[in-house]
Scaffold this motif. Structure first.
Motif, PDB file in Angstrom:
ATOM      1  N   ILE A  49       0.848  -1.172   0.000  1.00 56.98           N
ATOM      2  CA  ILE A  49       0.000   0.000   0.000  1.00 56.98           C
ATOM      3  C   ILE A  49       0.896   1.238   0.000  1.00 56.98           C
ATOM      4  O   ILE A  49       1.850   1.316   0.763  1.00 56.98           O
ATOM      5  N   LEU A  86      -3.430  -0.599   7.026  1.00 60.27           N
ATOM      6  CA  LEU A  86      -3.005  -0.767   5.641  1.00 60.27           C
ATOM      7  C   LEU A  86      -1.515  -0.497   5.466  1.00 60.27           C
ATOM      8  O   LEU A  86      -0.865  -1.098   4.616  1.00 60.27           O
ATOM      9  N   ARG A 145      -1.815   4.389   8.651  1.00 59.84           N
ATOM     10  CA  ARG A 145      -2.905   4.396   7.675  1.00 59.84           C
ATOM     11  C   ARG A 145      -3.833   3.236   7.989  1.00 59.84           C
ATOM     12  O   ARG A 145      -3.483   2.075   7.789  1.00 59.84           O
ATOM     13  N   SER A 172     -14.338   5.634  -0.819  1.00 54.87           N
ATOM     14  CA  SER A 172     -12.909   5.696  -0.528  1.00 54.87           C
ATOM     15  C   SER A 172     -12.132   4.952  -1.603  1.00 54.87           C
ATOM     16  O   SER A 172     -12.695   4.192  -2.391  1.00 54.87           O
ATOM     17  N   ILE A 179      -8.237   2.905  -2.014  1.00 52.45           N
ATOM     18  CA  ILE A 179      -6.958   2.448  -1.482  1.00 52.45           C
ATOM     19  C   ILE A 179      -5.995   2.389  -2.655  1.00 52.45           C
ATOM     20  O   ILE A 179      -6.229   1.676  -3.638  1.00 52.45           O
ATOM     21  N   THR A 229     -15.627   1.118  -2.098  1.00 55.67           N
ATOM     22  CA  THR A 229     -14.194   1.087  -1.862  1.00 55.67           C
ATOM     23  C   THR A 229     -13.525   0.831  -3.191  1.00 55.67           C
ATOM     24  O   THR A 229     -13.810  -0.164  -3.866  1.00 55.67           O
TER      25      THR A 229
END
Length: 134
Positions: free
Chosen positions: A2, A61, A65, A81, A83, A124
């Motif tokens: 990530i 993550l 975060r 959101s 990622i 997401t």
């Protein structure tokens, strides 16, 4: 892996500014905590890092975060959101192997966003830069 996500206008522009600490603790309200917990385990590919109480679950993550789900009937279903990952195609392949498929793919040049919706309608995205040779 990530990667850090910097909203428009907040991306560091000089080598001095890149040492700025950026963290996030983002919540997603859900109606059915137990069902959502199982869905987010499949999406994120891991058990929660911790449970603050019996209506919240938190995943880390990356350093500083986090994303969490919380049972909140009045606010469920409105989250949006994304990622950011360094290989969204590979990450979505892993998610698909765990039984979840994106409902849409948004392509903005070399940046792709795979859109997932939980049972409450929370969105997401899993996104990032994709090689233009794909």
């Amino acid at each position: 892996m990530i990667l850090a996500f910097y909203p428009s206008g907040l991306r560091p522009t000089s080598s001095e500014e890149t040492n700025m600490a950026v963290g996030i603790f983002a919540g997603i309200a859900v109606r059915d905590f137990d069902s959502a917990l199982e869905w987010y385990k499949r999406l994120l590919g891991a058990e929660p890092a911790f449970y603050p109480n019996d209506i919240e679950a938190v995943w880390q993550l990356a350093e500083d975060r986090h994303v969490y789900i919380i049972r909140d009937l009045g606010r469920a279903g409105g989250a949006v959101s994304m990622i950011w990952v360094d290989d969204p195609v590979a990450e979505v392949g892993k998610i698909s192997a765990r039984g979840l498929e994106p409902v849409d793919v948004e392509k903005h040049g070399s940046v792709w966003k795979y859109v997932f919706h939980d049972s409450d309608g929370n969105e997401t995205g899993i996104g990032g830069e994709v090689s233009t040779t794909e």
